[in-house]
Write an enzyme that holds these catalytic residues in place. Structure first.
Site, PDB file in Angstrom:
ATOM      1  N   LYS A 127      61.429  -8.769 -11.835  1.00 30.38           N
ATOM      2  CA  LYS A 127      61.200  -8.154 -10.529  1.00 30.38           C
ATOM      3  C   LYS A 127      61.881  -6.795 -10.494  1.00 30.38           C
ATOM      4  O   LYS A 127      63.054  -6.669 -10.905  1.00 30.38           O
ATOM      5  CB  LYS A 127      61.763  -9.049  -9.421  1.00 30.38           C
ATOM      6  CG  LYS A 127      61.023 -10.380  -9.257  1.00 30.38           C
ATOM      7  CD  LYS A 127      59.651 -10.210  -8.620  1.00 30.38           C
ATOM      8  CE  LYS A 127      59.074 -11.565  -8.224  1.00 30.38           C
ATOM      9  NZ  LYS A 127      57.741 -11.423  -7.583  1.00 30.38           N
ATOM     10  N   LYS A 222      46.150 -16.467  -7.439  1.00 29.43           N
ATOM     11  CA  LYS A 222      47.007 -17.508  -6.881  1.00 29.43           C
ATOM     12  C   LYS A 222      46.113 -18.500  -6.169  1.00 29.43           C
ATOM     13  O   LYS A 222      45.538 -18.184  -5.121  1.00 29.43           O
ATOM     14  CB  LYS A 222      48.050 -16.903  -5.937  1.00 29.43           C
ATOM     15  CG  LYS A 222      49.117 -16.155  -6.727  1.00 29.43           C
ATOM     16  CD  LYS A 222      50.316 -15.743  -5.939  1.00 29.43           C
ATOM     17  CE  LYS A 222      51.412 -15.284  -6.910  1.00 29.43           C
ATOM     18  NZ  LYS A 222      52.245 -14.222  -6.366  1.00 29.43           N
TER      19      LYS A 222
HETATM   20 MG    MG Z   1      53.545 -10.741  -7.764  1.00 30.63          MG
END
Ligand code: MG
Length: 330
Positions: A127, A222
């Protein structure tokens, strides 16, 4: 459920994860589903509260367009139930071809990436945001970064992101705003890394819109955000037909949602490692038998009937703070 340690990203830091499960009971059979929504909006507009409020109507047959994660949870439970009764695994039902998939550990701002590599991961995702850039390449063979829209409005975003090419990063995920598809396409022309859209991919229609602009950017699928595994399978087919790089994303699922996502990730057209890790990346105690890495840094795709996992009722009961019973006559 407490996380093994705090998880910090451009969207904030969390230390616990509230989980909404759907358990369907019918004629002595049962099925389980997991809702990907979080406690608060930020990453995604749906929350556990909106999903919880929507599920009674969804279970009775209503379609609530803005609640794909609630739909996905119910779909997962119904698929688990019906496939268990037929003795068919979700992976076989979907036409999955891989026996295992390369696992990816996602490192938050405060995580030690090296520890993941030492634990056997071949693939890591780090991240980042403008204040937490990747400065040196982790030792893993496969390295991706995810900026969660944090470079939005930053004038030198392209210059800063181009420095990632020096680290031979495979993919840069969603650096710009979710509605800035053109910006991501322009960035893809500038950098060697594959530019991936995650938050932008809110529906099959959104994927079609991206593909109409060419195939320069990749797609994060997703299942929960698209409304379930059937929609994810369709998204896979669309991306594979277009030759677009694609992968399955994760939502800090327990073993229930992870089992479903692994079956989807085993479809042949997903060309990038899925954002799916071993259970101990997030949980001391998973709701199923723990998913563990094999010697190649992969996770086996469950092959048992339905989701292919047995839910540990003792762990579920201990973590349960609320439940509701919805009876439907069919
Ligand atoms: Mg992502």
């Amino acid at each position: 459920m407490p996380l093994v340690r705090p998880f910090a990203t451009a969207d904030g830091t969390i230390t616990t994860r509230d989980i909404l499960l759907v358990r369907v009971l019918a004629g002595g059979a049962e099925g389980w589903g997991e809702c990907g929504a979080a406690t608060s909006p930020g990453y995604w507009h749906e929350t556990l509260d909106t999903a919880r409020a929507s599920l009674p109507a969804i279970i009775r047959g209503a379609v609530i367009a803005d609640e794909p994660m609630a739909h996905a949870a119910f779909e997962m439970a119904m698929l688990d139930l019906t496939l268990r009764e037929r003795g068919v695994s979700l992976a076989d039902h979907l036409g999955a071809t891989r026996a295992s998939v390369v696992a990816t550990a996602t490192a938050g701002f405060d995580d030690d990436v090296t520890a993941f590599v030492d634990a056997g991961y071949r693939s890591v995702k780090v991240k980042i945001d403008p204040e937490h850039m990747l400065r040196e390449r982790p030792r893993a063979p496969i390295v991706q970064v995810d900026a969660n829209q944090s470079f939005t409005g930053r004038g030198d975003a392209f210059d800063v992101l181009a420095t990632l090419d020096e680290l031979d990063v495979l993919a840069v995920e969603q650096p710009l705003a979710r509605d800035d598809i053109d910006g991501h396409v322009a960035l893809a022309a500038r950098v060697a890394a594959t530019v991936l859209l995650d938050e932008s991919i809110t529906s099959i229609t959104a994927i079609d819109d991206v593909l109409r602009r060419g195939t320069q950017v990749g797609i994060v699928v997703k299942p929960a955000r698209l409304g379930g595994v059937a929609a994810a399978q369709h998204a896979h087919d669309v991306c594979a037909a277009a030759g677009v790089p694609a992968k399955v994303g994760g939502l800090l699922e327990t073993g229930i949602g992870r089992a479903a996502s692994l079956a989807v990730a085993a479809l042949p057209g997903f060309t990038l490692p899925a954002d799916l890790s071993a259970s101990d990346r997030y949980w001391d105690e998973d709701l199923t038998a723990p998913f563990v890495l094999d010697g190649d840094g992969c996770l086996a795709v469950p092959r048992g009937a339905g989701l292919g996992v047995d839910v540990r009722m003792d762990v579920v009961e201990r973590a349960t703070v609320w439940r509701d019973l919805i009876s439907v006559r069919t």
